[in-house]
Every structure is written in C-alpha cells, then in structure tokens.
Design a protein around this motif. Structure first.
Motif, PDB file in Angstrom:
ATOM      1  N   PRO A  65       0.794  -1.222   0.000  1.00 27.15           N
ATOM      2  CA  PRO A  65       0.000   0.000   0.000  1.00 27.15           C
ATOM      3  C   PRO A  65       0.834   1.284   0.000  1.00 27.15           C
ATOM      4  N   ARG A  66       0.139   2.372  -0.256  1.00 31.75           N
ATOM      5  CA  ARG A  66       0.643   3.713   0.042  1.00 31.75           C
ATOM      6  C   ARG A  66      -0.190   4.159   1.236  1.00 31.75           C
ATOM      7  N   LEU A  67       0.457   4.354   2.362  1.00 32.20           N
ATOM      8  CA  LEU A  67      -0.257   4.662   3.590  1.00 32.20           C
ATOM      9  C   LEU A  67      -0.395   6.162   3.795  1.00 32.20           C
ATOM     10  N   GLY A  68      -1.403   6.532   4.530  1.00 36.01           N
ATOM     11  CA  GLY A  68      -1.644   7.914   4.913  1.00 36.01           C
ATOM     12  C   GLY A  68      -3.060   8.038   5.443  1.00 36.01           C
ATOM     13  N   SER A  69      -3.381   9.170   6.010  1.00 34.83           N
ATOM     14  CA  SER A  69      -4.707   9.350   6.603  1.00 34.83           C
ATOM     15  C   SER A  69      -5.818   9.306   5.559  1.00 34.83           C
ATOM     16  N   ASP A  70      -5.485   9.501   4.293  1.00 35.70           N
ATOM     17  CA  ASP A  70      -6.499   9.436   3.238  1.00 35.70           C
ATOM     18  C   ASP A  70      -6.731   8.019   2.718  1.00 35.70           C
ATOM     19  N   THR A  71      -5.885   7.058   3.114  1.00 34.61           N
ATOM     20  CA  THR A  71      -6.042   5.697   2.611  1.00 34.61           C
ATOM     21  C   THR A  71      -6.225   4.657   3.711  1.00 34.61           C
ATOM     22  N   THR A  72      -5.895   4.980   4.958  1.00 32.56           N
ATOM     23  CA  THR A  72      -6.022   4.007   6.039  1.00 32.56           C
ATOM     24  C   THR A  72      -6.578   4.668   7.292  1.00 32.56           C
ATOM     25  N   SER A  73      -7.070   3.848   8.195  1.00 31.12           N
ATOM     26  CA  SER A  73      -7.516   4.363   9.488  1.00 31.12           C
ATOM     27  C   SER A  73      -6.478   4.094  10.577  1.00 31.12           C
ATOM     28  N   TYR A  74      -5.398   3.368  10.266  1.00 30.61           N
ATOM     29  CA  TYR A  74      -4.438   2.968  11.292  1.00 30.61           C
ATOM     30  C   TYR A  74      -3.063   3.611  11.159  1.00 30.61           C
ATOM     31  N   SER A  80       5.347   6.668   0.489  1.00 32.96           N
ATOM     32  CA  SER A  80       5.255   6.661  -0.972  1.00 32.96           C
ATOM     33  C   SER A  80       4.953   5.264  -1.491  1.00 32.96           C
ATOM     34  N   GLY A  81       5.233   4.298  -0.712  1.00 31.43           N
ATOM     35  CA  GLY A  81       4.992   2.891  -0.986  1.00 31.43           C
ATOM     36  C   GLY A  81       5.448   2.146   0.241  1.00 31.43           C
ATOM     37  N   HIS A  82       4.904   1.002   0.497  1.00 38.70           N
ATOM     38  CA  HIS A  82       5.141   0.369   1.785  1.00 38.70           C
ATOM     39  C   HIS A  82       4.829  -1.117   1.656  1.00 38.70           C
ATOM     40  N   THR A 121     -10.921  -1.531   7.052  1.00 36.70           N
ATOM     41  CA  THR A 121     -11.967  -2.064   6.187  1.00 36.70           C
ATOM     42  C   THR A 121     -11.358  -2.605   4.900  1.00 36.70           C
ATOM     43  N   VAL A 122     -12.048  -3.542   4.295  1.00 35.37           N
ATOM     44  CA  VAL A 122     -11.611  -4.068   3.007  1.00 35.37           C
ATOM     45  C   VAL A 122     -11.501  -2.929   2.001  1.00 35.37           C
ATOM     46  N   SER A 123     -12.440  -2.005   2.016  1.00 33.63           N
ATOM     47  CA  SER A 123     -12.398  -0.900   1.048  1.00 33.63           C
ATOM     48  C   SER A 123     -11.182  -0.004   1.264  1.00 33.63           C
ATOM     49  N   ASN A 124     -10.766   0.235   2.523  1.00 29.97           N
ATOM     50  CA  ASN A 124      -9.555   1.028   2.758  1.00 29.97           C
ATOM     51  C   ASN A 124      -8.298   0.273   2.346  1.00 29.97           C
ATOM     52  N   VAL A 125      -8.235  -1.025   2.617  1.00 31.04           N
ATOM     53  CA  VAL A 125      -7.071  -1.814   2.206  1.00 31.04           C
ATOM     54  C   VAL A 125      -6.964  -1.792   0.684  1.00 31.04           C
ATOM     55  N   ARG A 126      -8.076  -1.941   0.015  1.00 34.29           N
ATOM     56  CA  ARG A 126      -8.102  -1.864  -1.449  1.00 34.29           C
ATOM     57  C   ARG A 126      -7.628  -0.490  -1.915  1.00 34.29           C
ATOM     58  N   LYS A 127      -8.176   0.571  -1.321  1.00 31.16           N
ATOM     59  CA  LYS A 127      -7.823   1.938  -1.705  1.00 31.16           C
ATOM     60  C   LYS A 127      -6.330   2.211  -1.486  1.00 31.16           C
ATOM     61  N   ALA A 128      -5.775   1.779  -0.364  1.00 29.56           N
ATOM     62  CA  ALA A 128      -4.357   2.019  -0.066  1.00 29.56           C
ATOM     63  C   ALA A 128      -3.453   1.306  -1.064  1.00 29.56           C
ATOM     64  N   LEU A 130      -4.300   0.397  -4.174  1.00 31.74           N
ATOM     65  CA  LEU A 130      -4.483   1.022  -5.484  1.00 31.74           C
ATOM     66  C   LEU A 130      -3.824   2.397  -5.566  1.00 31.74           C
ATOM     67  N   ALA A 131      -3.564   3.019  -4.417  1.00 25.51           N
ATOM     68  CA  ALA A 131      -2.953   4.353  -4.385  1.00 25.51           C
ATOM     69  C   ALA A 131      -1.442   4.319  -4.570  1.00 25.51           C
ATOM     70  N   ASN A 132      -0.850   3.147  -4.664  1.00 27.66           N
ATOM     71  CA  ASN A 132       0.606   3.020  -4.717  1.00 27.66           C
ATOM     72  C   ASN A 132       1.151   3.239  -6.129  1.00 27.66           C
ATOM     73  N   GLY A 133       0.871   4.395  -6.684  1.00 24.29           N
ATOM     74  CA  GLY A 133       1.439   4.777  -7.979  1.00 24.29           C
ATOM     75  C   GLY A 133       1.277   3.708  -9.031  1.00 24.29           C
ATOM     76  N   SER A 134       2.383   3.363  -9.674  1.00 28.66           N
ATOM     77  CA  SER A 134       2.350   2.331 -10.708  1.00 28.66           C
ATOM     78  C   SER A 134       2.491   0.932 -10.103  1.00 28.66           C
TER      79      SER A 134
END
Length: 140
Positions: A65-74, A80-82, A121-128, A130-134
C-alpha cells in the motif's frame, strides 16, 4: 533485500524471500508466492483472496500500500509505498475488516512504535493498495 533509503525494495525481491524462508510454498499451504496485479480488483475479489489465502491456505498476504490518513484508518503518516502483511480477516455478521501487521509501527503520542497489529476495512485496504502509484500489486 537490497533496500536503500532512496530505492526501497522491489516487491519481486520480497516475494522471492517469502518463498525462500517460509514453508507456505509447499503443497499443503498456499503454493509458491507470485506478484499479482490488483489494478482491476473489486472489493469482493479482495474478500475472496483473504478467504482463500488465510482461511484455506493458512498463509498471509503481502500487501503493497501507500499509507496515509487518506487511505487508512491505522497509519496517518504518508508513505510513498510500503509493505504490510494481511494476517487475518473478520467477515462475520456482515463484517468487512482485514487484520494487518504493520512492521514499521504507527503513531503513538507523536512517536513511532514498532510492530502494530491493526485492522481496517476491506475498502480502505483496497484503496491504499491502489494508491501506490504504478505499483498496484501484491504478493500471495
């Protein structure tokens, strides 16, 4: 694993280490890990992966994932990638949570502490992921 401050680690290298140092690649578990694109995956496909990988094969999912307050709750700090590890799920009674091992830690009173066991949530894990650039991929 070839990690540098500037270059990070390639997910293919991490996948190779998982296959070298664990027994999940035997026929009784998950089989050999590979890197898989998740670019077009729906929320239901994420749930199905966790049900199969963790519920049947007893092997974790290597998240990217790409983590941050906009992609995860934890985890509120920006990455930038993780790499996180999907280690469980709670889909009982309509639940939609993925349990996560965060090896870098998380914010606690302004500090970072190691090894956080979180859920999102599954939706946040998915979003994080998908947010990891390429790098829209995971290993399982």
């Amino acid at each position: 694993m070839g990690t540098t401050h500037a270059d990070g680690t390639y997910i293919g290298t991490l996948k190779d280490k998982i296959n070298s140092y664990t027994t999940w690649d035997d026929s009784a578990h998950a089989g050999t890990y590979g890197v898989h694109s998740i670019e077009s995956w729906s929320t239901q496909q994420w749930k199905n992966l966790f049900l199969a990988q963790l519920g049947v094969a007893n092997a974790p999912v290597q998240l990217h994932p790409r983590l941050g307050s906009d992609t995860t709750s934890y985890y509120s700090r920006r990455t930038s990638g993780h790499f996180d590890v999907g280690r469980g799920y709670n889909f009982d009674n309509g639940g939609s949570k993925i349990l996560i091992y965060e090896p870098a830690g998380g914010p606690a009173n302004g500090n970072v502490y190691p090894r956080v066991y979180a859920e999102d949530t599954v939706s946040n894990v998915r979003k994080a992921n998908l947010a990891n650039g390429s790098q829209k991929n995971i290993a399982y």
